[in-house]
Scaffold this motif. Structure first.
Motif, PDB file in Angstrom:
ATOM      1  N   HIS A 180      17.875 -15.189  28.404  1.00 29.72           N
ATOM      2  CA  HIS A 180      17.833 -16.610  27.962  1.00 29.72           C
ATOM      3  C   HIS A 180      19.306 -16.875  27.620  1.00 29.72           C
ATOM      4  O   HIS A 180      19.465 -18.301  27.755  1.00 29.72           O
ATOM      5  N   HIS A 207      21.808 -23.504  21.032  1.00 26.60           N
ATOM      6  CA  HIS A 207      21.986 -22.376  21.352  1.00 26.60           C
ATOM      7  C   HIS A 207      20.954 -21.347  21.953  1.00 26.60           C
ATOM      8  O   HIS A 207      21.091 -20.460  22.763  1.00 26.60           O
ATOM      9  N   ASP A 208      19.765 -21.856  21.857  1.00 20.79           N
ATOM     10  CA  ASP A 208      18.416 -21.027  22.365  1.00 20.79           C
ATOM     11  C   ASP A 208      17.860 -21.989  23.534  1.00 20.79           C
ATOM     12  O   ASP A 208      16.507 -21.714  23.593  1.00 20.79           O
ATOM     13  N   ASP A 234      23.009 -17.287  13.400  1.00 21.87           N
ATOM     14  CA  ASP A 234      21.663 -17.118  14.075  1.00 21.87           C
ATOM     15  C   ASP A 234      21.105 -15.815  13.558  1.00 21.87           C
ATOM     16  O   ASP A 234      19.944 -15.605  13.006  1.00 21.87           O
ATOM     17  N   LYS A 272      15.593 -20.430  25.951  1.00 14.63           N
ATOM     18  CA  LYS A 272      14.060 -19.920  25.690  1.00 14.63           C
ATOM     19  C   LYS A 272      13.114 -21.002  26.013  1.00 14.63           C
ATOM     20  O   LYS A 272      11.709 -20.565  26.041  1.00 14.63           O
ATOM     21  N   HIS A 275      25.994 -16.179  22.239  1.00  9.83           N
ATOM     22  CA  HIS A 275      25.546 -15.670  20.891  1.00  9.83           C
ATOM     23  C   HIS A 275      25.101 -14.323  20.737  1.00  9.83           C
ATOM     24  O   HIS A 275      24.565 -14.025  19.548  1.00  9.83           O
ATOM     25  N   HIS A 276      24.626 -13.789  22.092  1.00  9.82           N
ATOM     26  CA  HIS A 276      24.028 -12.249  21.743  1.00  9.82           C
ATOM     27  C   HIS A 276      25.083 -11.197  22.211  1.00  9.82           C
ATOM     28  O   HIS A 276      24.621  -9.994  22.166  1.00  9.82           O
TER      29      HIS A 276
HETATM   30 FE   LIG Z   1      18.996 -16.435  20.974  1.00 11.22          FE
END
Ligand SMILES: [Fe+2]
Length: 504
Positions: free
Chosen positions: A389, A360-361, A442, A364, A413-414
């Motif tokens: 990201h 998911h990240d 998260d 980044k 997811h944000h």
């Molecule tokens: Fe994130």
């Protein structure tokens, strides 16, 4: 029509042909036997007194060779005794010379009726056996079982002592004995005493459409060796054919002096063999299919394995670069999996969520470590970089075909349930389920682990916060479910609430 007098042969042949019979004529018993071995005839009309092999001898040979034919004897001697002797030797009937042609025709018609009846009986028996065998074969796809059924039926039908089945090896083209079975009441014959088949000879014979049914030493032509310890009494072989191609052969041996195979049995076996051939072909195809399937699923497992490692490698790359988020992706992945399971998703969907959590990240990657983890507020430029990201995550995975179904988690997811998230301000159900699930997982992990700018919050505080933000930041239903499942999990977890990653 067997007679040494040409005139009688010609007259009778002509008359019978006019009556609609198909007639062949030969001048003595020896030639008659030769023809009878090669072709199937319904009736033999034979003179009694002939040079070489006489009519009586011909009768003996017919019975010895078990040739399935009716014999009518013509005798010019006019003595009832000779006729009676002929009847004893198996003649169907006799006519006295000189005869009337009508008399012969009447006799022939009666003989044919008898033959027809006999043939019908055989057909009935064949039909029953075949039905039984077909049923047994159809119920099994396992080739060894199919072969066993075939050989059992072969021995039952022929009353032979040993039956073997040779199958062609598709790679080498040679014929290999696949199975050998002994009759129920038969004494097993050691391999050393079994006749060795002369395969090429047998193949040639089959190729010419010639039947193979032989007795005693006569059978020797089909073998490279015959043991004298267990003399072979009788042998019959039939080919296994699939649309004209010979895939094998069925052999039956008798070592019992009283047991000689006959033409009826040979025919029966040849019908059985044709059924057997298609059953064997079916089970071979099935075996091939199973094998192919196995190969495919192994290849698939390999692919799958590679894929898992790729996903883990990506997640690893991210975590390597950031000590504060170390373990974060794995925990998020675990929490997300737990929630997905509770939501009743399929195994495959859960696994996808677990993988998506790990990734998911991924966006980044490349964001400078010191910026991510600096204490205090980020500048607006830094916030802009950070907020990029999710989009970056999508761009990283977009060219990788097997990661298409992981993109939603990274990209969404944000997003907030009320539409105030980023990058696209999606709201409610417009946010893909992966995004809504991973968002909760998260947030929970972020709150309950140490960050550069604060210490970990207690579980209870994190739960309260999740519920407080349900409906605004989080999908309210999912948040409630998550709280329930995480509470339950903490109660039952042996390892201090540490979530063990669902095995990929
Ligand atoms: Fe994130």
């Amino acid at each position: 029509m067997v007679d040494d007098e040409k005139v009688i042969r010609d007259i009778l042949c002509e008359f019978l042909a006019l009556e609609g019979f198909h007639v062949e004529s030969v001048e003595d018993g020896e030639k008659a036997i030769e023809r009878l071995k090669i072709r199937q005839f319904d009736i033999v009309i034979s003179d009694l007194k002939m040079p070489n092999v006489s009519g009586l001898e011909l009768l003996e040979r017919i019975s010895e060779e078990k040739i399935d034919v009716l014999t009518i004897i013509m005798t010019g001697f006019g003595t009832v005794e000779t006729a009676i002797e002929a009847m004893k030797k198996g003649a169907y009937d006799y006519v006295l010379k000189p005869f009337k042609v009508e008399e012969v025709v009447r006799l022939l018609r009666r003989g044919l009726d008898t033959q027809k009846l006999k043939a019908e009986n055989i057909r009935l028996r064949e039909a029953l056996t075949l039905y039984r065998v077909s049923e047994a074969m159809a119920s099994s796809l396992e080739i060894d079982q199919v072969l066993d059924v075939i050989l059992r039926a072969t021995l039952d039908e022929s009353e032979g002592d040993v039956a073997t089945l040779h199958l062609e090896d598709p790679q080498t083209g040679s014929y290999i004995e696949r199975i050998k079975l002994f009759g129920d009441d038969s004494e097993p014959v050691p391999d050393a005493h079994m006749p060795n088949l002369e395969i090429d000879r047998l193949r040639r014979q089959f190729a010419q459409g010639l039947p193979i049914l032989a007795h005693g030493r006569d059978a020797g032509q089909f073998f490279t060796s015959l043991s004298s310890k267990r003399p072979l009494i009788s042998y019959v072989a039939v080919p296994l054919q699939i649309s004209g191609r010979m895939i094998g052969m069925l052999n039956v041996f008798s070592f019992t002096t009283t047991k000689r195979f006959d033409e009826g049995e040979r025919k029966m076996l040849s019908v059985l063999a044709s059924r057997a051939a298609s059953a064997i072909e079916t089970s071979r195809l099935y075996d091939d299919l199973v094998e192919r399937n196995q190969e495919l699923s192994e290849a698939n497992e390999n692919l799958e394995d590679n894929y898992q490692k790729t996903v883990l490698g990506f997640a690893q790359a991210l975590e390597e670069s950031d000590r504060y988020t170390r373990g974060h992706s794995e925990r998020v992945s675990g929490y997300a999996g737990l929630l997905a399971e509770r939501l009743g998703m399929t195994k495959l969907e859960v696994r996808t969520i677990v993988q998506a959590g790990l990734m998911h990240d991924i966006g980044k990657i490349g964001i400078r470590y010191d910026m991510l983890n600096k204490p205090g507020r980020l500048t607006s430029a830094e916030i802009e970089v950070f907020r990029e990201h999710p989009n970056k995550g999508r761009r990283i995975m977009a060219p990788i075909p097997c990661m298409q179904n992981l993109i939603d988690a990274a990209w969404c997811h944000h997003e907030w349930f009320d539409g105030c998230g980023y990058p696209r301000n999606l709201a409610g159900d417009d946010i893909p389920i992966q995004g809504r699930i991973v968002s909760i997982a998260d947030a929970y992990d972020a709150m309950t682990s140490d960050r550069a700018y604060r210490k970990a919050l207690p579980h209870a505080v994190a739960i309260k916060e999740l519920l407080r933000c349900a409906g605004r930041q989080f999908d309210p239903e999912l948040a409630k479910t998550f709280v329930a499942v995480i509470e339950e999990f903490r109660k039952t977890a042996q390892n201090n609430g540490q979530y063990n990653l669902i095995p990929l």
